[in-house]
Design a protein around this motif. Structure first.
Motif, PDB file in Angstrom:
ATOM      1  N   VAL A  55       0.904  -1.190  -0.129  1.00 54.81           N
ATOM      2  CA  VAL A  55       0.143  -0.026   0.003  1.00 54.81           C
ATOM      3  C   VAL A  55       0.992   1.380   0.044  1.00 54.81           C
ATOM      4  O   VAL A  55       0.540   2.187  -0.719  1.00 54.81           O
ATOM      5  N   ASN A  56       1.808   1.224   0.841  1.00 53.59           N
ATOM      6  CA  ASN A  56       2.749   2.319   0.923  1.00 53.59           C
ATOM      7  C   ASN A  56       3.433   2.512  -0.494  1.00 53.59           C
ATOM      8  O   ASN A  56       3.651   3.741  -0.764  1.00 53.59           O
ATOM      9  N   ARG A  57       3.956   1.614  -1.105  1.00 50.57           N
ATOM     10  CA  ARG A  57       4.558   1.667  -2.373  1.00 50.57           C
ATOM     11  C   ARG A  57       3.608   2.287  -3.406  1.00 50.57           C
ATOM     12  O   ARG A  57       3.970   3.150  -4.181  1.00 50.57           O
ATOM     13  N   HIS A  58       2.221   1.716  -3.273  1.00 44.67           N
ATOM     14  CA  HIS A  58       1.310   2.430  -4.237  1.00 44.67           C
ATOM     15  C   HIS A  58       1.037   4.104  -3.924  1.00 44.67           C
ATOM     16  O   HIS A  58       0.903   4.582  -4.774  1.00 44.67           O
ATOM     17  N   ARG A  59       1.174   4.290  -2.624  1.00 46.15           N
ATOM     18  CA  ARG A  59       1.066   5.639  -2.276  1.00 46.15           C
ATOM     19  C   ARG A  59       2.116   6.562  -2.861  1.00 46.15           C
ATOM     20  O   ARG A  59       1.925   7.515  -3.431  1.00 46.15           O
ATOM     21  N   GLN A  60       3.303   6.083  -2.710  1.00 49.11           N
ATOM     22  CA  GLN A  60       4.583   6.696  -3.267  1.00 49.11           C
ATOM     23  C   GLN A  60       4.432   6.902  -4.850  1.00 49.11           C
ATOM     24  O   GLN A  60       4.722   7.937  -5.424  1.00 49.11           O
ATOM     25  N   ASN A  61       4.127   5.813  -5.658  1.00 52.34           N
ATOM     26  CA  ASN A  61       3.905   5.892  -6.853  1.00 52.34           C
ATOM     27  C   ASN A  61       2.972   6.760  -7.416  1.00 52.34           C
ATOM     28  O   ASN A  61       3.040   7.681  -8.449  1.00 52.34           O
ATOM     29  N   ILE A  62       1.733   6.938  -6.464  1.00 50.67           N
ATOM     30  CA  ILE A  62       0.892   7.903  -7.009  1.00 50.67           C
ATOM     31  C   ILE A  62       1.101   9.425  -6.923  1.00 50.67           C
ATOM     32  O   ILE A  62       0.876  10.012  -7.793  1.00 50.67           O
ATOM     33  N   LEU A  63       1.832   9.494  -5.818  1.00 49.53           N
ATOM     34  CA  LEU A  63       2.102  11.024  -5.494  1.00 49.53           C
ATOM     35  C   LEU A  63       3.348  11.356  -6.608  1.00 49.53           C
ATOM     36  O   LEU A  63       3.501  12.526  -7.085  1.00 49.53           O
ATOM     37  N   GLU A  64       4.352  10.385  -7.048  1.00 45.70           N
ATOM     38  CA  GLU A  64       5.279  10.550  -8.131  1.00 45.70           C
ATOM     39  C   GLU A  64       4.569  10.917  -9.436  1.00 45.70           C
ATOM     40  O   GLU A  64       5.144  11.840 -10.024  1.00 45.70           O
ATOM     41  N   LYS A  65       3.546   9.849  -9.866  1.00 43.90           N
ATOM     42  CA  LYS A  65       3.022  10.207 -11.098  1.00 43.90           C
ATOM     43  C   LYS A  65       2.009  11.427 -11.128  1.00 43.90           C
ATOM     44  O   LYS A  65       1.985  11.936 -12.294  1.00 43.90           O
ATOM     45  N   LEU A  66       1.460  11.717 -10.178  1.00 37.81           N
ATOM     46  CA  LEU A  66       0.564  13.003 -10.111  1.00 37.81           C
ATOM     47  C   LEU A  66       1.468  14.149  -9.883  1.00 37.81           C
ATOM     48  O   LEU A  66       0.947  15.187  -9.888  1.00 37.81           O
ATOM     49  N   ASN A  67       2.693  14.110  -9.507  1.00 34.23           N
ATOM     50  CA  ASN A  67       3.440  15.245  -9.348  1.00 34.23           C
ATOM     51  C   ASN A  67       2.918  16.102  -8.171  1.00 34.23           C
ATOM     52  O   ASN A  67       2.968  17.481  -8.180  1.00 34.23           O
ATOM     53  N   VAL A  68       2.682  15.439  -7.025  1.00 40.13           N
ATOM     54  CA  VAL A  68       2.072  16.218  -5.739  1.00 40.13           C
ATOM     55  C   VAL A  68       3.070  15.720  -4.592  1.00 40.13           C
ATOM     56  O   VAL A  68       3.761  14.864  -4.665  1.00 40.13           O
ATOM     57  N   ASP A  69       2.694  16.318  -3.543  1.00 36.09           N
ATOM     58  CA  ASP A  69       3.622  16.157  -2.345  1.00 36.09           C
ATOM     59  C   ASP A  69       2.743  15.263  -1.115  1.00 36.09           C
ATOM     60  O   ASP A  69       3.729  14.731  -0.315  1.00 36.09           O
ATOM     61  N   HIS A  70       1.597  15.353  -1.312  1.00 38.04           N
ATOM     62  CA  HIS A  70       0.882  14.490  -0.169  1.00 38.04           C
ATOM     63  C   HIS A  70      -0.556  13.910  -0.863  1.00 38.04           C
ATOM     64  O   HIS A  70      -1.055  14.668  -1.969  1.00 38.04           O
ATOM     65  N   ALA A  71      -1.316  13.385  -0.072  1.00 35.99           N
ATOM     66  CA  ALA A  71      -2.686  12.782  -0.501  1.00 35.99           C
ATOM     67  C   ALA A  71      -3.534  13.501  -0.836  1.00 35.99           C
ATOM     68  O   ALA A  71      -4.369  13.247  -1.574  1.00 35.99           O
ATOM     69  N   ILE A  72      -3.643  14.735  -0.016  1.00 34.16           N
ATOM     70  CA  ILE A  72      -4.854  15.699  -0.232  1.00 34.16           C
ATOM     71  C   ILE A  72      -4.524  16.219  -1.618  1.00 34.16           C
ATOM     72  O   ILE A  72      -5.756  16.272  -2.366  1.00 34.16           O
ATOM     73  N   GLU A  73      -3.432  16.544  -1.966  1.00 36.56           N
ATOM     74  CA  GLU A  73      -3.118  17.320  -3.378  1.00 36.56           C
ATOM     75  C   GLU A  73      -3.484  15.900  -4.389  1.00 36.56           C
ATOM     76  O   GLU A  73      -4.016  16.415  -5.468  1.00 36.56           O
ATOM     77  N   ALA A  74      -3.209  14.926  -4.130  1.00 37.30           N
ATOM     78  CA  ALA A  74      -3.340  13.627  -5.060  1.00 37.30           C
ATOM     79  C   ALA A  74      -4.776  13.453  -5.375  1.00 37.30           C
ATOM     80  O   ALA A  74      -5.270  13.415  -6.466  1.00 37.30           O
ATOM     81  N   CYS A  75      -5.482  13.584  -4.239  1.00 40.03           N
ATOM     82  CA  CYS A  75      -7.217  13.506  -4.520  1.00 40.03           C
ATOM     83  C   CYS A  75      -7.592  14.686  -5.232  1.00 40.03           C
ATOM     84  O   CYS A  75      -8.429  14.280  -6.260  1.00 40.03           O
ATOM     85  N   LYS A  76      -7.005  15.852  -4.888  1.00 43.45           N
ATOM     86  CA  LYS A  76      -7.623  16.986  -5.711  1.00 43.45           C
ATOM     87  C   LYS A  76      -7.278  16.539  -7.124  1.00 43.45           C
ATOM     88  O   LYS A  76      -8.191  17.244  -8.164  1.00 43.45           O
ATOM     89  N   VAL A  77      -6.099  16.666  -7.541  1.00 43.02           N
ATOM     90  CA  VAL A  77      -5.740  16.375  -8.927  1.00 43.02           C
ATOM     91  C   VAL A  77      -6.650  15.251  -9.457  1.00 43.02           C
ATOM     92  O   VAL A  77      -7.093  15.251 -10.716  1.00 43.02           O
ATOM     93  N   ALA A  78      -6.746  14.103  -8.949  1.00 41.59           N
ATOM     94  CA  ALA A  78      -7.400  12.938  -9.260  1.00 41.59           C
ATOM     95  C   ALA A  78      -8.704  13.251  -9.787  1.00 41.59           C
ATOM     96  O   ALA A  78      -9.704  12.837 -10.621  1.00 41.59           O
ATOM     97  N   ARG A  79      -9.147  14.278  -8.778  1.00 41.61           N
ATOM     98  CA  ARG A  79     -10.677  14.461  -9.052  1.00 41.61           C
ATOM     99  C   ARG A  79     -11.009  15.322 -10.285  1.00 41.61           C
ATOM    100  O   ARG A  79     -11.727  15.024 -11.043  1.00 41.61           O
ATOM    101  N   ALA A  80     -10.048  16.079 -10.493  1.00 41.34           N
ATOM    102  CA  ALA A  80      -9.756  16.899 -11.767  1.00 41.34           C
ATOM    103  C   ALA A  80      -9.784  16.052 -12.896  1.00 41.34           C
ATOM    104  O   ALA A  80     -10.109  16.506 -13.854  1.00 41.34           O
ATOM    105  N   MET A  81      -9.057  14.929 -13.012  1.00 36.96           N
ATOM    106  CA  MET A  81      -8.767  14.128 -13.931  1.00 36.96           C
ATOM    107  C   MET A  81     -10.117  13.008 -14.146  1.00 36.96           C
ATOM    108  O   MET A  81     -10.096  12.287 -14.991  1.00 36.96           O
ATOM    109  N   GLY A  82     -11.236  13.280 -13.202  1.00 37.69           N
ATOM    110  CA  GLY A  82     -12.148  12.286 -13.265  1.00 37.69           C
ATOM    111  C   GLY A  82     -11.820  11.069 -12.617  1.00 37.69           C
ATOM    112  O   GLY A  82     -12.775  10.013 -13.045  1.00 37.69           O
ATOM    113  N   LEU A  83     -10.864  10.776 -11.757  1.00 37.17           N
ATOM    114  CA  LEU A  83     -10.644   9.382 -11.601  1.00 37.17           C
ATOM    115  C   LEU A  83     -11.203   9.020 -10.162  1.00 37.17           C
ATOM    116  O   LEU A  83     -11.190   7.791  -9.836  1.00 37.17           O
ATOM    117  N   LEU A  84     -12.077   9.831  -9.544  1.00 41.70           N
ATOM    118  CA  LEU A  84     -12.558   9.714  -8.346  1.00 41.70           C
ATOM    119  C   LEU A  84     -14.036   9.834  -8.555  1.00 41.70           C
ATOM    120  O   LEU A  84     -14.778  10.161  -7.403  1.00 41.70           O
TER     121      LEU A  84
END
Length: 241
Positions: free
Chosen positions: A212-241
């Motif tokens: 799970v932690n490895r997936h978390r890190q991969n998500i942050l790197e792929k979405l070019n963000v620093d933390h989960a809150i930003e990742a969710c915000k970007v993913a929402r803009a991308m329609g992934l959530l």
């Protein structure tokens, strides 16, 4: 996405930067554009200001030729917050596409999308943002990326990728955004968005916490963000959530 890259040594680095700075300066002059070329190795940007800077009311203090960041505060402070999230999502999808190409083919493409910026009178103006991959490191990492901002001349404001060699125009779709993350990474991110802790995610997906932690890190790197809150915000803009 950029700063986490490894950059190979290049003995022609100074000449490359000088030549590319001349190139993007020409964009600012010929198109009355604001141009910011990010140097992902040195974590700075080279900026040039055409007539658009006057229309937006940029101050003398904001018109610095070199800034110690990849992010242009003079643009971001004037931008609609939702448009910033969509711009980030578009850039992530664009870079994901470029990574599938050989280095020499990347410069055939640029991203075009749109943002609303406050002008000198406080009114919102629609600005076209174009992202160009200017130069790569010898090992293929993205070294110099140029953002060109001009007044929009279009009535339809769709994010698209344009091949300047063939003239092909590809409007970004949900599929482009979905391809950035693997199916498992999207599952993990949806559970993060629901407020699940790593152990809860591990139990629900029948995987280890380390996975799970490895997936978390991969998500942050792929979405070019620093933390989960930003990742969710970007993913929402991308329609992934």
């Amino acid at each position: 996405m950029y700063l986490s890259q490894h950059f190979a040594d290049d003995e022609n680095e100074e000449r490359l930067i000088a030549e590319c700075r001349m190139l993007v300066r020409a964009y600012a002059f010929t198109e009355n554009a604001i141009v910011s070329m990010g140097d992902n190795k040195l974590n700075c940007s080279y900026c040039y200001f055409g007539g658009l800077a006057d229309e937006l009311g940029l101050t003398a203090e904001e018109r610095k030729e070199v800034i110690p960041s990849l992010y242009e505060d003079f643009i971001f402070h004037r931008a609609d917050i939702d448009d910033l999230a969509h711009r980030h999502a578009d850039e992530v999808a664009f870079v994901h596409l470029l990574k599938s190409l050989v280095i020499d083919e990347r410069r055939d493409y640029y991203l075009s999308d749109y943002m609303r910026l406050r002008d000198r009178d406080g009114q919102q103006r629609v600005i076209e943002h174009r992202l160009f991959p200017i130069a790569a490191s010898p090992n293929g990492s993205f070294r110099l990326m140029a953002c060109v901002y001009t007044m929009s001349k279009d009535n339809v404001h769709q994010a698209k990728i344009i091949n300047t060699r063939t003239g092909e125009i590809r409007v970004l779709t949900n599929k482009d955004y979905e391809n950035v993350l693997s199916q498992r990474e999207r599952e993990v991110l949806r559970l993060i968005d629901q407020g699940k802790l790593s152990k809860e995610i591990a139990d629900q997906l029948s995987i280890s916490i380390n996975t799970v932690n490895r997936h978390r890190q991969n998500i942050l790197e792929k979405l070019n963000v620093d933390h989960a809150i930003e990742a969710c915000k970007v993913a929402r803009a991308m329609g992934l959530l």
